[in-house]
Design an enzyme around this catalytic site. Sequence first.
Site, mmCIF file in Angstrom:
data_model
loop_
_atom_site.group_PDB
_atom_site.id
_atom_site.type_symbol
_atom_site.label_atom_id
_atom_site.label_comp_id
_atom_site.label_asym_id
_atom_site.label_seq_id
_atom_site.Cartn_x
_atom_site.Cartn_y
_atom_site.Cartn_z
ATOM 1 N N ARG A 226 0.864 -1.180 0.000
ATOM 2 C CA ARG A 226 0.000 0.000 0.000
ATOM 3 C C ARG A 226 0.899 1.227 0.000
ATOM 4 O O ARG A 226 1.946 1.223 0.662
ATOM 5 C CB ARG A 226 -0.891 0.039 1.250
ATOM 6 C CG ARG A 226 -2.109 -0.890 1.196
ATOM 7 C CD ARG A 226 -3.181 -0.388 0.208
ATOM 8 N NE ARG A 226 -4.353 -1.241 0.170
ATOM 9 C CZ ARG A 226 -4.518 -2.274 -0.668
ATOM 10 N NH1 ARG A 226 -3.576 -2.590 -1.528
ATOM 11 N NH2 ARG A 226 -5.629 -2.985 -0.637
ATOM 12 N N GLU A 255 -3.962 7.784 -5.140
ATOM 13 C CA GLU A 255 -4.241 7.040 -6.379
ATOM 14 C C GLU A 255 -5.521 7.578 -7.006
ATOM 15 O O GLU A 255 -6.474 7.828 -6.278
ATOM 16 C CB GLU A 255 -4.383 5.549 -6.074
ATOM 17 C CG GLU A 255 -3.065 4.954 -5.592
ATOM 18 C CD GLU A 255 -3.175 3.464 -5.221
ATOM 19 O OE1 GLU A 255 -4.236 2.867 -5.436
ATOM 20 O OE2 GLU A 255 -2.174 2.936 -4.718
ATOM 21 N N HIS A 274 -1.791 0.271 -9.758
ATOM 22 C CA HIS A 274 -2.417 -0.581 -8.740
ATOM 23 C C HIS A 274 -3.184 -1.745 -9.388
ATOM 24 O O HIS A 274 -4.353 -1.980 -9.090
ATOM 25 C CB HIS A 274 -3.347 0.233 -7.816
ATOM 26 C CG HIS A 274 -3.618 -0.478 -6.515
ATOM 27 N ND1 HIS A 274 -3.890 0.166 -5.337
ATOM 28 C CD2 HIS A 274 -3.640 -1.812 -6.213
ATOM 29 C CE1 HIS A 274 -4.092 -0.726 -4.377
ATOM 30 N NE2 HIS A 274 -3.948 -1.932 -4.892
HETATM 31 P P1 NAD Z 1 -1.445 -11.458 4.143
HETATM 32 O O1 NAD Z 1 -2.335 -11.045 5.236
HETATM 33 O O2 NAD Z 1 -1.432 -12.861 3.668
HETATM 34 O O3 NAD Z 1 0.069 -11.075 4.524
HETATM 35 C C1 NAD Z 1 0.469 -9.940 5.262
HETATM 36 C C2 NAD Z 1 1.644 -10.371 6.141
HETATM 37 O O4 NAD Z 1 2.262 -9.215 6.712
HETATM 38 C C3 NAD Z 1 1.220 -11.263 7.303
HETATM 39 O O5 NAD Z 1 2.064 -12.386 7.350
HETATM 40 C C4 NAD Z 1 1.435 -10.377 8.529
HETATM 41 O O6 NAD Z 1 1.775 -11.103 9.671
HETATM 42 C C5 NAD Z 1 2.592 -9.529 8.060
HETATM 43 N N1 NAD Z 1 2.795 -8.292 8.817
HETATM 44 C C6 NAD Z 1 1.875 -7.435 9.298
HETATM 45 N N2 NAD Z 1 2.469 -6.407 9.925
HETATM 46 C C7 NAD Z 1 3.806 -6.629 9.850
HETATM 47 C C8 NAD Z 1 4.947 -5.922 10.309
HETATM 48 N N3 NAD Z 1 4.832 -4.786 10.988
HETATM 49 N N4 NAD Z 1 6.165 -6.439 10.013
HETATM 50 C C9 NAD Z 1 6.297 -7.590 9.334
HETATM 51 N N5 NAD Z 1 5.237 -8.307 8.883
HETATM 52 C C10 NAD Z 1 4.014 -7.826 9.136
HETATM 53 O O7 NAD Z 1 -1.796 -10.490 2.924
HETATM 54 P P2 NAD Z 1 -1.304 -10.588 1.411
HETATM 55 O O8 NAD Z 1 -2.379 -11.156 0.572
HETATM 56 O O9 NAD Z 1 0.051 -11.163 1.361
HETATM 57 O O10 NAD Z 1 -1.256 -9.030 1.053
HETATM 58 C C11 NAD Z 1 -0.382 -8.145 1.765
HETATM 59 C C12 NAD Z 1 -0.807 -6.706 1.520
HETATM 60 O O11 NAD Z 1 -0.587 -6.396 0.145
HETATM 61 C C13 NAD Z 1 -2.312 -6.467 1.740
HETATM 62 O O12 NAD Z 1 -2.570 -6.076 3.071
HETATM 63 C C14 NAD Z 1 -2.648 -5.370 0.771
HETATM 64 O O13 NAD Z 1 -2.569 -4.107 1.391
HETATM 65 C C15 NAD Z 1 -1.571 -5.479 -0.299
HETATM 66 N N6 NAD Z 1 -2.108 -5.965 -1.584
HETATM 67 C C16 NAD Z 1 -1.817 -5.290 -2.720
HETATM 68 C C17 NAD Z 1 -2.309 -5.729 -3.931
HETATM 69 C C18 NAD Z 1 -1.985 -5.016 -5.210
HETATM 70 O O14 NAD Z 1 -2.761 -5.064 -6.137
HETATM 71 N N7 NAD Z 1 -0.836 -4.382 -5.304
HETATM 72 C C19 NAD Z 1 -3.116 -6.869 -3.998
HETATM 73 C C20 NAD Z 1 -3.369 -7.563 -2.828
HETATM 74 C C21 NAD Z 1 -2.865 -7.104 -1.633
#
Ligand code: NAD
Length: 308
Positions: A226, A255, A274
């Site tokens: 994000r 965005e 995005h």
């Molecule tokens: P997920 O929940 O599977 O993974 C997130 C991980 O981050 C978890 O393992 C969590 O424990 C870890 N985490 C949280 N806070 C942390 C910190 N301070 N330090 C280290 N690790 C930490 O989610 P995901 O599907 O892997 O997606 C991750 C993020 O990517 C989403 O929250 C979303 O904002 C973003 N995303 C972006 C797109 C895109 O189109 N670019 C698409 C999907 C998701």
Amino acid sequence: ERLSQLYIHESVSNVIPQDAFTSAFDETPIEVELVGDEKTYGKSDAVATYVPREAFLEAGWVHCIRAGYDAFDTNAYEEAGVPLTNSTGIHGSTVGELALSFMLSFARLTHRYREHQTQSHWWTPPYERPFTIENERVCVVGLGTIGEAIATRCDALGMTVTGVRRSDDPVPGVTDLVSPNRLHEAIEDARFVVLTVPHTPTTEGMLSDAEFELMREDAYVVNVARGPVVDEDALITALEENEIAGAGLDVFETEPLPEDSPLWDLDEVLISPHKGSATNRYHLDIASLIKENIRRYQSDDSLKNRVA
Ligand code: NAD
């Protein structure tokens, strides 16, 4: 109470074709209908939506079709006793492949060649510029679905992988696990720093002046998480002053990225709108998550991907 209806809020069309999405539920045992903002809800209704709406708090269950649910007021859902689920778990290959494509381009220069191609120009880079991602170190911050998918892909391409993670359970593909309070150690010798954490108060501005100063001058940032996870002004300064080499960005503080953002004009910045999760079967991936949760809801099992 059992569900009798699934309402698909028209905002899903932000990311998926609403008719194809609705048809994906043809075999589902409850009624499915596309609705707009005028709709009101009751306890036997499920809602699938892209945007949050006050009215959803009256429903039986709400599914956010995005992985990042930071736009939703999770406290309000908890107070209302309405389960909220998200679409995590399905973005490993889509977002993962975009992150890899940024990294491969920075190393193998497809972005620079394409730029010259538009001028029919047979451009050759300086000897020092190209490299291989093989044997380079990548630091993946956040090892959820996307982070793990990136780690295994980087490992397969011969990279050394540092993973930043709160727990110390081993993760496939990750050579060195580092806890978030040692972020600086994790990023300082990485050629690529890839962000895959959710946007939370703890992760906001996780990469800022101090981190860019610490990072290698030939390092690249890849943000597919994000926008606010990176301090964008600090990033722009670091890029302009060559404190780091470049950035691959799918997400931004604002965005669409404003036309006057300096990011547009930097040679070693790759910008995608995005669309990291974009794929022609995204609607099917989301539908199967929802179908699984309808099955669970109807049999009183705990919902998958529950976030409130
Ligand atoms: P997920 O929940 O599977 O993974 C997130 C991980 O981050 C978890 O393992 C969590 O424990 C870890 N985490 C949280 N806070 C942390 C910190 N301070 N330090 C280290 N690790 C930490 O989610 P995901 O599907 O892997 O997606 C991750 C993020 O990517 C989403 O929250 C979303 O904002 C973003 N995303 C972006 C797109 C895109 O189109 N670019 C698409 C999907 C998701």
